[in-house]
Design an enzyme around this catalytic site. Structure first.
Site, short mmCIF file in Angstrom:
data_model
loop_
_atom_site.label_atom_id
_atom_site.label_comp_id
_atom_site.label_asym_id
_atom_site.label_seq_id
_atom_site.Cartn_x
_atom_site.Cartn_y
_atom_site.Cartn_z
N GLY A 46 3.19 23.92 -51.61
CA GLY A 46 2.41 24.24 -50.42
C GLY A 46 2.94 25.49 -49.76
CB SER A 52 8.43 26.90 -45.16
OG SER A 52 7.34 26.76 -46.04
CG ASP A 71 -0.76 26.94 -51.75
OD1 ASP A 71 -1.98 26.85 -51.98
OD2 ASP A 71 -0.27 26.65 -50.65
N GLY A 75 -6.35 26.90 -49.49
CA GLY A 75 -6.25 26.14 -48.25
C GLY A 75 -6.38 24.65 -48.47
CB SER A 124 0.77 20.51 -56.72
OG SER A 124 1.90 19.70 -56.87
CG ASP A 141 4.50 21.78 -45.61
OD1 ASP A 141 3.88 20.84 -45.08
OD2 ASP A 141 4.71 22.87 -45.05
CG HIS A 144 -0.91 16.84 -44.72
ND1 HIS A 144 -0.76 18.12 -45.18
CD2 HIS A 144 0.17 16.61 -43.93
CE1 HIS A 144 0.34 18.65 -44.67
NE2 HIS A 144 0.93 17.75 -43.91
#
Length: 216
Positions: A46, A52, A71, A75, A124, A141, A144
């Site tokens: 992510g 990060s 990634d 989005g 992923s 990350d 979700h």
């Protein structure tokens, strides 16, 4: 886990697009520095715009290893049009879809960290299936939803080396506090229940667990 980034790295982190609070970023950086001591890659699931990634890349640079970030750059669910976390500046006008890759590249360039990151553009689960070596840290990350969180956990947690770290973002034990669903919390519980991981740190919604052995 007391290491802290240099002021210029922290400034680059704070200037980048993203959602991670500074306190959680500092905790992630400390975990990455510790995991870098294993001499293995530090891997992030992510990327978004690289906020990060800056911290992982700097920790990797200090350790003489590399940060890998995975990634598809289209989005996640909450970043699509109509959602609170949508940023219209990140829409590719030709494709009419989210494209965070250009912003990510600008983030790394501004931070002077391009040489310390391998950016993998892909989904992923597909990347995890062809990944063939242990890593010192996995930072989850990504999406979700339960589907995406479970795929990220099942795909990448087994690659964490013994003594390495699994970091999970947006862990909200109380449904009142969550903002995109409790899927990260559920994979955090699963990691603990597996017996393969032991929690070593918690800062805000970030949980850090150590691989202590056993099957994931």
């Amino acid at each position: 886990m007391s290491a802290a980034p240099k002021p210029e790295i922290l400034a680059a982190f704070e200037a980048a697009k993203g959602f991670m609070p500074a306190a959680e970023g500092l905790a992630l950086y400390a975990a990455a520095v510790e995991a870098g001591g294993l001499g293995l890659p530090l891997l992030e699931v992510g990327t978004y715009c690289g906020r990060s990634t800056i911290l992982l890349a700097d920790a990797a640079r200090e350790a003489g290893t590399v940060a890998v970030t995975v990634d598809h750059h289209r989005g996640s669910e909450e970043q699509q049009p109509g959602w609170d976390y949508h940023d219209p500046e990140l829409v590719d006008p030709d494709a009419g879809r989210m494209d965070t890759l250009p912003a990510f590249r600008r983030t790394l360039h501004a931070a002077g960290l391009e040489d310390h990151v391998i950016a993998v553009v892909g989904r992923s689960p597909q990347v995890a299936k062809v990944w063939g070596r242990p890593v010192g840290l996995v930072f989850v990350d990504g999406g979700h939803t339960d589907e995406h969180a479970v795929n990220d956990y099942e795909g990448w947690a087994p690659h964490v080396a013994e003594g390495g770290l699994l970091a999970i973002h947006d862990v909200f034990p109380d449904p009142v506090d969550e903002w995109t669903g409790q899927a990260p919390y559920r994979i955090y519980l699963r990691a603990l229940a597996s017996g393969a991981f032991t929690e070593v740190a918690a800062t805000g919604s970030l949980r850090v667990l150590r691989r202590t052995g056993g099957r994931v």
